[in-house]
Enzyme design. Structure first.
Site, mmCIF file in Angstrom:
data_model
loop_
_atom_site.group_PDB
_atom_site.id
_atom_site.type_symbol
_atom_site.label_atom_id
_atom_site.label_comp_id
_atom_site.label_asym_id
_atom_site.label_seq_id
_atom_site.Cartn_x
_atom_site.Cartn_y
_atom_site.Cartn_z
ATOM 1 N N GLY A 1 0.828 -1.216 0.000
ATOM 2 C CA GLY A 1 0.000 0.000 0.000
ATOM 3 C C GLY A 1 0.853 1.253 0.000
ATOM 4 O O GLY A 1 0.497 2.275 0.583
ATOM 5 N N ASP B 1 2.026 -1.862 -4.487
ATOM 6 C CA ASP B 1 0.680 -1.289 -4.418
ATOM 7 C C ASP B 1 -0.127 -1.938 -5.532
ATOM 8 O O ASP B 1 0.447 -2.562 -6.420
ATOM 9 C CB ASP B 1 0.750 0.245 -4.636
ATOM 10 C CG ASP B 1 -0.445 0.957 -4.027
ATOM 11 O OD1 ASP B 1 -0.294 1.590 -2.968
ATOM 12 O OD2 ASP B 1 -1.550 0.871 -4.609
ATOM 13 N N ILE B 2 -1.454 -1.784 -5.476
ATOM 14 C CA ILE B 2 -2.233 -2.290 -6.620
ATOM 15 C C ILE B 2 -2.367 -1.209 -7.685
ATOM 16 O O ILE B 2 -2.743 -1.483 -8.807
ATOM 17 C CB ILE B 2 -3.660 -2.783 -6.229
ATOM 18 C CG1 ILE B 2 -4.333 -1.806 -5.281
ATOM 19 C CG2 ILE B 2 -3.620 -4.182 -5.676
ATOM 20 C CD1 ILE B 2 -5.825 -2.042 -5.195
ATOM 21 N N TYR C 1 -13.770 -1.335 9.648
ATOM 22 C CA TYR C 1 -12.358 -0.952 9.721
ATOM 23 C C TYR C 1 -11.822 -1.129 11.148
ATOM 24 O O TYR C 1 -10.763 -1.726 11.371
ATOM 25 C CB TYR C 1 -12.216 0.502 9.265
ATOM 26 C CG TYR C 1 -10.845 1.104 9.399
ATOM 27 C CD1 TYR C 1 -9.775 0.604 8.675
ATOM 28 C CD2 TYR C 1 -10.626 2.197 10.237
ATOM 29 C CE1 TYR C 1 -8.508 1.171 8.789
ATOM 30 C CE2 TYR C 1 -9.367 2.776 10.346
ATOM 31 C CZ TYR C 1 -8.323 2.256 9.630
ATOM 32 O OH TYR C 1 -7.085 2.825 9.748
ATOM 33 N N GLY D 1 -0.243 5.141 -0.723
ATOM 34 C CA GLY D 1 -1.224 5.855 0.088
ATOM 35 C C GLY D 1 -0.619 7.054 0.802
ATOM 36 O O GLY D 1 0.549 7.420 0.580
HETATM 37 N N1 SER Z 1 -7.924 8.277 9.726
HETATM 38 C C1 SER Z 1 -8.608 7.025 9.896
HETATM 39 C C2 SER Z 1 -10.026 7.122 9.470
HETATM 40 O O1 SER Z 1 -10.582 8.183 9.617
HETATM 41 C C3 SER Z 1 -8.552 6.601 11.329
HETATM 42 O O2 SER Z 1 -7.577 5.639 11.436
HETATM 43 O O3 SER Z 1 -10.581 6.163 9.055
#
Ligand code: SER
Length: 315
Positions: free
Chosen positions: A7, A33-34, A140, A10
């Site tokens: 990644g 990265d992709i 997440y 990013g």
């Molecule tokens: N910056 C991230 C988010 O807002 C938090 O780890 O998802």
């Protein structure tokens, strides 16, 4: 030490890779990265297109470059994860499992993975430390709790050195964040410079922990290089500052006096923001490996406006 950074294109990778290459040598830091287009425009060789959800692709890189350490940055952040849960599952959970299994099979020296304030939830008490109630309400956040627990498990069971930083919202100017709830704290600067106005997607009183990129880079290097004997947990809170959206608005207006801010809370991202703590306690990182942030709201604002203005206005 030979690193693979997943990644890499990013927000964090774009700035971490040059720092790693400077410190450990360009050919000792392989980037993947992709996003092939960005990979080729942002970084010099060695760079490889690799998808963390396809184990074989990562294995090929490990073998071809004789990798010792994986810095696993590939992830789908909080807001994007709620919009596309199956993608978040594949990248954040299946990708994570691939990385840990490969590291175990190839007997790698270390896997370094960022965690997030997203591990916390509404039941978490104020200003949580490293060991606190973690009942996240986003996919997440759930995947980052899994990251931490599996990391600890691989460390205890297989002796694999897994470690990482539990990061708050990351503010930076070189590469934009994508799909996060805290991204307003970066976007506000872009809009203030280009349009003199910004519509925040959270309420003015929304307060969250944040950190400026130079502190993130310093913390990465410090924790990567920290002696394992000094570590008392595998994942450490680090915080640079904590401010409300209103305080950010006022800080920007000090330097861009005609900046106008509006507030139109987005239900999804406001709910996520409200479920996270306003500050986090990073005492343990300070004690165990000497963490100390250098950037506060005022200093960061001046630096962001200066650098971002140069970058955006010269185009
Ligand atoms: N910056 C991230 C988010 O807002 C938090 O780890 O998802």
């Amino acid at each position: 030490m030979k690193f693979l950074v997943t990644g890499a294109c990013g927000q964090i990778g774009s700035e971490l890779v040059p720092v790693l290459r400077q410190r450990y040598g360009r050919y000792n830091v392989v980037v993947s990265d992709i996003d092939t287009t960005r990979l080729m425009t942002v970084f010099d060789e060695p760079s490889v297109k690799a998808d963390v959800t396809i184990r074989k692709e990562i294995e090929n890189v490990i073998e071809a470059y004789d990798i010792d350490v994986i810095i696993h940055l590939a992830a789908i952040l909080s807001a994007r994860g709620e919009e596309n849960p199956s993608l978040a599952w594949r990248v954040n959970v299946e990708g994570l499992y691939n990385i840990l299994e490969i590291a175990r099979e190839y007997d790698l020296d270390m896997v370094f993975i960022p965690s997030s304030i997203a591990v916390y939830g509404p039941e978490t008490p104020d200003n949580p430390g490293d060991i606190a109630i973690m009942r996240p309400k986003t996919l997440y956040g759930i995947s980052k709790v899994l990251t931490e627990l599996l990391g600890e498990y691989y460390y205890m069971k297989y002796g694999l050195d897994v470690r990482g930083l539990r990061l708050p919202g990351v503010i930076s100017w070189k590469a934009k964040p994508g799909g996060g709830t805290t991204d307003y704290a970066v976007e506000a600067f872009y809009h203030a410079i280009l349009r003199r106005e910004y519509v925040f997607w959270v309420r003015p009183d929304t307060r969250l922990p944040m950190i400026y990129m130079p502190d993130v880079l310093k913390a990465f290097i410090q924790l990567i290089e920290a002696d394992d004997n000094k570590l008392t947990v595998r994942f450490y809170n680090v915080q640079g500052m904590s401010f409300s959206a209103k305080e950010l608005e006022e800080a920007i207006r000090k330097y861009i006096p005609d900046f106008k801010a509006y507030y139109k809370p987005d239900p999804l991202r406001q709910k996520i923001a409200d479920s996270w703590p306003k500050t986090i306690d990073d005492t343990r990182a300070r004690r165990d490996w000497g963490w100390r942030p250098e950037w506060d709201l005022e200093k960061m604002t001046v630096d962001m406006i200066e650098n971002l203005s140069k970058m955006l206005l010269k185009q």
